[in-house]
Design an enzyme around this catalytic site. Structure first.
Site, PDB file in Angstrom:
ATOM      1  N   HIS A  28       0.828  -1.205   0.000  1.00 24.57           N
ATOM      2  CA  HIS A  28       0.000   0.000   0.000  1.00 24.57           C
ATOM      3  C   HIS A  28       0.860   1.251   0.000  1.00 24.57           C
ATOM      4  O   HIS A  28       1.945   1.291   0.584  1.00 24.57           O
ATOM      5  CB  HIS A  28      -0.902   0.035   1.234  1.00 24.57           C
ATOM      6  CG  HIS A  28      -2.025  -0.951   1.194  1.00 24.57           C
ATOM      7  ND1 HIS A  28      -2.808  -1.139   0.077  1.00 24.57           N
ATOM      8  CD2 HIS A  28      -2.507  -1.802   2.139  1.00 24.57           C
ATOM      9  CE1 HIS A  28      -3.730  -2.057   0.337  1.00 24.57           C
ATOM     10  NE2 HIS A  28      -3.560  -2.482   1.577  1.00 24.57           N
ATOM     11  N   CYS A  56       0.417   2.697  -4.636  1.00 21.78           N
ATOM     12  CA  CYS A  56      -0.322   3.913  -4.955  1.00 21.78           C
ATOM     13  C   CYS A  56       0.491   5.142  -4.542  1.00 21.78           C
ATOM     14  O   CYS A  56       1.259   5.097  -3.585  1.00 21.78           O
ATOM     15  CB  CYS A  56      -1.655   3.931  -4.203  1.00 21.78           C
ATOM     16  SG  CYS A  56      -2.786   2.605  -4.660  1.00 21.78           S
TER      17      CYS A  56
END
Length: 392
Positions: free
Chosen positions: A191, A247
């Site tokens: 993440h 991301c």
């Protein structure tokens, strides 16, 4: 009588005698108050892609926590297949065991894949990504396995679980003792998030971060800290490549030069505050899955057999597809963007429920190149092992 303790620093479980007031963690060497482990509620696991809210305020962080964990309490981070970790020696020797006086190898790598496997929505491709990157380093670039630190939640060595403390420790190991001719690689799949920048060193007003497995408790690792740990200390003649499949990872190393593929030129990414983000003479490159305001996907569309990070899969395919001929940085960017765009047009990326719930159905990601110096991207070859600094 013995009790089970969870270390407040590394979150490892171990056993201790019940009558001791303070106990010593055998994994990270921290002192802990002797309090028994509370048995957590279990959380289910379902598939999703890489996620990230655009702003980490309290409400968004709470929203993400609920999406990840559902309505059940957050489980403590388990770092072993067994329910507890006894106080034993490490199962396999790794580079962290080398003497402090030993001369480090001239090809070293830290590969980190975080799957968040105890969460409701987990990443299924990150472990595959790490293993594929390890194969690329050993088979194409001649890295030796004993000089590669692999951090995943499946590791038996507690020091190689991708907690915040462990990732930071491994990054320090990566650059420690670097000398001219060394090639270093940092790879991360997991993440990525953003948070407001309050010191005016980001042109878009946000710091980029990566998320260790324990980030909801211990916090994220911010781009400023990554820069200070592995970029700023690089001495002359040392080359660092960071490949980050997450991301909002565009400028995760805070490098001063970003290549604008549409304009075909380098643009200035130096801090508005006037601070300099330079190396100590070495060269740093960063290839990121997407721009700072974009999200990246986990997908099985590019490989029907396994889940993979989209950027990682196409990067490895592009590098291997040239055989003995090395691909240039510009050619690599072109191939990666073309392959990901094809998958987007076919509706293969962005299909995960959590991505759709946070950002809507229209998701795009464009791989991004940044560096500590400008160079001709269609002339300089992409190599993760350089015996000499590049001449172009």
């Amino acid at each position: 009588m013995e009790t089970r303790i969870v270390c407040h620093r590394c979150r490892q479980k171990f056993t201790a005698t019940a009558n001791a007031e303070v106990v010593y963690c055998p994994h990270c060497h921290a002192d802990n108050p002797n309090r028994p482990v509370r048995k957590p509620s279990s959380a289910s696991s379902q598939e999703h892609g890489k996620i990230s809210p655009r702003l980490i305020g309290k409400s968004m962080k709470e929203k993400m926590r609920k999406l990840l964990h559902g309505d059940t309490p957050k489980p403590s981070v388990s770092t072993s297949p067994s329910s507890t970790i006894a106080v034993t020696s490490h199962s396999k020797r790794c580079a962290l065991d080398n003497s402090a006086d030993a001369v480090p190898a001239n090809k070293r790598a830290v590969l980190c894949g975080v799957s968040y496997k105890k969460w409701k929505y987990k990443l299924k491709g990150t472990t595959n990504d790490v293993l594929n990157m390890k194969d690329l380093l050993t088979q194409k670039y001649g890295f030796e396995e004993q000089n590669i630190l692999v951090l995943t939640e499946e590791q038996l060595d507690a020091r190689l679980i991708p907690t915040k403390a462990n990732i930071e420790n491994c990054l320090r190991w990566l650059v420690k003792g670097s000398r001219s001719g060394d090639s270093l690689v940092f790879y991360y799949s997991g993440h990525g998030l953003r948070q407001p920048d309050f010191i005016q060193d980001e042109r878009d007003g946000f710091d980029e971060t990566i998320c260790p497995v324990d980030f909801l408790k211990e916090g994220m690792i911010v781009d400023n800290d990554i820069y200070a740990t592995i970029v700023k200390p690089l001495p002359k003649g040392v080359t660092l490549h960071a490949i980050v499949d997450a991301c909002h990872s565009g400028t995760i190393l805070d490098l001063e030069h970003v290549y604008d593929k549409q304009k075909g030129k380098w643009i200035d990414n130096s801090p508005p505050s006037g601070a300099r983000k330079q190396t100590s003479g070495g060269i740093a490159y960063s290839i990121s899955a997407c721009e700072d305001d974009q999200v990246a996907a986990d997908t099985s569309a590019l490989n029907s057999k396994t889940m993979n990070g989209a950027m990682t899969f196409v990067l490895i395919e592009a590098v291997r597809g040239r055989g003995q001929r090395n691909i240039t940085y510009g050619e690599l960017l072109d191939e990666m963007e073309d392959r990901i765009e094809q998958a987007n047009q076919q509706g293969c990326l962005g299909g995960s429920r959590i991505l759709t719930r946070l950002f809507g159905p229209n998701l795009t990601q464009k791989p991004m190149l940044s560096a500590s110096e400008e160079f001709p991207v269609y002339k300089r070859e992409f190599k993760l092992w350089l015996s000499l600094p590049p001449s172009l």
